[in-house]
Design a protein around this motif. Structure first.
Motif, PDB file in Angstrom:
ATOM      1  N   GLY A  82       0.798  -1.213   0.000  1.00 18.07           N
ATOM      2  CA  GLY A  82       0.000   0.000   0.000  1.00 18.07           C
ATOM      3  C   GLY A  82       0.829   1.260   0.000  1.00 18.07           C
ATOM      4  N   GLU A  83       0.127   2.351   0.264  1.00 18.34           N
ATOM      5  CA  GLU A  83       0.725   3.672   0.119  1.00 18.34           C
ATOM      6  C   GLU A  83       0.816   4.456   1.422  1.00 18.34           C
ATOM      7  OE1 GLU A  83      -2.050   5.150  -2.782  1.00 18.34           O
ATOM      8  OE2 GLU A  83      -0.860   4.349  -4.427  1.00 18.34           O
ATOM      9  N   GLY A  84       0.451   3.852   2.554  1.00 19.92           N
ATOM     10  CA  GLY A  84       0.525   4.657   3.761  1.00 19.92           C
ATOM     11  C   GLY A  84       0.072   3.952   5.022  1.00 19.92           C
ATOM     12  N   GLY A  85       0.167   4.703   6.119  1.00 20.69           N
ATOM     13  CA  GLY A  85      -0.132   4.191   7.445  1.00 20.69           C
ATOM     14  C   GLY A  85      -1.546   3.687   7.615  1.00 20.69           C
ATOM     15  N   LEU A  86      -2.518   4.333   6.986  1.00 19.14           N
ATOM     16  CA  LEU A  86      -3.900   3.896   7.124  1.00 19.14           C
ATOM     17  C   LEU A  86      -4.086   2.492   6.545  1.00 19.14           C
ATOM     18  CD1 LEU A  86      -6.678   4.673   8.126  1.00 19.14           C
ATOM     19  CD2 LEU A  86      -7.137   5.719   5.913  1.00 19.14           C
ATOM     20  N   GLU A  87      -3.431   2.200   5.441  1.00 15.11           N
ATOM     21  CA  GLU A  87      -3.521   0.871   4.838  1.00 15.11           C
ATOM     22  C   GLU A  87      -2.794  -0.171   5.692  1.00 15.11           C
ATOM     23  OE1 GLU A  87      -2.082   1.890   0.989  1.00 15.11           O
ATOM     24  OE2 GLU A  87      -4.003   2.725   0.378  1.00 15.11           O
ATOM     25  N   GLU A  88      -1.696   0.229   6.314  1.00 11.70           N
ATOM     26  CA  GLU A  88      -0.994  -0.673   7.228  1.00 11.70           C
ATOM     27  C   GLU A  88      -1.882  -0.991   8.430  1.00 11.70           C
ATOM     28  OE1 GLU A  88       3.276  -1.140   9.553  1.00 11.70           O
ATOM     29  OE2 GLU A  88       2.764   0.794   8.667  1.00 11.70           O
ATOM     30  N   TRP A  89      -2.527   0.007   8.963  1.00 11.09           N
ATOM     31  CA  TRP A  89      -3.448  -0.150  10.090  1.00 11.09           C
ATOM     32  C   TRP A  89      -4.609  -1.063   9.700  1.00 11.09           C
ATOM     33  CZ3 TRP A  89      -8.507   1.926  10.852  1.00 11.09           C
ATOM     34  CH2 TRP A  89      -8.971   1.853  12.162  1.00 11.09           C
ATOM     35  N   GLY A  90      -5.155  -0.870   8.489  1.00 12.72           N
ATOM     36  CA  GLY A  90      -6.248  -1.718   8.006  1.00 12.72           C
ATOM     37  C   GLY A  90      -5.830  -3.178   7.878  1.00 12.72           C
ATOM     38  N   THR A  91      -4.585  -3.424   7.476  1.00 11.89           N
ATOM     39  CA  THR A  91      -4.066  -4.792   7.380  1.00 11.89           C
ATOM     40  C   THR A  91      -4.043  -5.436   8.759  1.00 11.89           C
ATOM     41  OG1 THR A  91      -2.725  -4.184   5.464  1.00 11.89           O
ATOM     42  CG2 THR A  91      -2.105  -6.202   6.637  1.00 11.89           C
ATOM     43  N   LYS A  92      -3.602  -4.701   9.758  1.00 12.00           N
ATOM     44  CA  LYS A  92      -3.575  -5.226  11.127  1.00 12.00           C
ATOM     45  C   LYS A  92      -4.985  -5.535  11.613  1.00 12.00           C
ATOM     46  CE  LYS A  92       0.751  -3.049  12.334  1.00 12.00           C
ATOM     47  NZ  LYS A  92       1.442  -2.025  13.089  1.00 12.00           N
ATOM     48  N   TYR A 104       2.008  -6.274   5.921  1.00 21.96           N
ATOM     49  CA  TYR A 104       1.910  -5.049   5.132  1.00 21.96           C
ATOM     50  C   TYR A 104       3.300  -4.663   4.653  1.00 21.96           C
ATOM     51  CZ  TYR A 104       1.405  -0.223   3.798  1.00 21.96           C
ATOM     52  OH  TYR A 104       1.438   0.938   3.086  1.00 21.96           O
ATOM     53  N   PHE A 105       3.368  -4.182   3.408  1.00 24.57           N
ATOM     54  CA  PHE A 105       4.606  -3.679   2.817  1.00 24.57           C
ATOM     55  C   PHE A 105       4.312  -2.343   2.158  1.00 24.57           C
ATOM     56  CE2 PHE A 105       4.945  -8.234   2.935  1.00 24.57           C
ATOM     57  CZ  PHE A 105       6.269  -8.500   3.242  1.00 24.57           C
ATOM     58  N   ASP A 106       5.165  -1.370   2.363  1.00 23.80           N
ATOM     59  CA  ASP A 106       5.038  -0.108   1.656  1.00 23.80           C
ATOM     60  C   ASP A 106       5.267  -0.351   0.165  1.00 23.80           C
ATOM     61  OD1 ASP A 106       6.580   2.657   0.711  1.00 23.80           O
ATOM     62  OD2 ASP A 106       4.924   2.948   2.125  1.00 23.80           O
TER      63      ASP A 106
END
Length: 129
Positions: A82-92, A104-106
């Motif tokens: 993804g492209e940012g912290g919100l997507e990383e948070w959504g993965t968690k 999650y990977f940037d």
């Protein structure tokens, strides 16, 4: 919009962009289920690539949740690029819905995501990490 790619030997690629709708899922789920079927019952590895992802319309979110609950055990590993912290948070937040190991990977680390998907976990690894 959701697009499914089958051109990788070890994993499926799901590309998601924009705001996902019920129609996006109605078009994509049969293709994704076909990809799962072709793996003859083996846990699938999935690369989710989020590009200009803006979330879900309510009908799209409902379809996502239904699919996740119905197919939770069909995946071995899921890498989200993804492209940012919100997507990383959504993965968690999504991890509890899957038996699969999710990471999650940037976007700049897509090659690392693909390498992780291609790895074979040690025998007996439940993959839940």
């Amino acid at each position: 919009m959701i697009e499914i790619e089958h051109d990788h030997a070890d994993f499926l690629v799901l590309r998601a962009s924009g705001s996902l709708t019920r129609g996006d899922y109605q078009a994509a789920v049969p293709e994704l289920e076909n990809g799962l079927h072709l793996r003859a019952g083996l846990p699938a590895r999935l690369l989710v690539v989020l590009e200009d992802f803006r979330g879900w319309e309510i009908g799209g979110l409902w379809q996502e949740l239904k699919f996740d609950l119905q197919r939770a055990g069909d995946f071995g590993r899921i890498a989200v690029v993804g492209e940012g912290g919100l997507e990383e948070w959504g993965t968690k937040l999504a991890k509890p819905f899957f038996r699969a190991e999710m990471r999650y990977f940037d976007r700049a680390r897509r090659a690392a995501a693909e390498a992780w998907l291609a790895e074979r976990p040690p025998r007996g690894d439940s993959g839940n990490g």
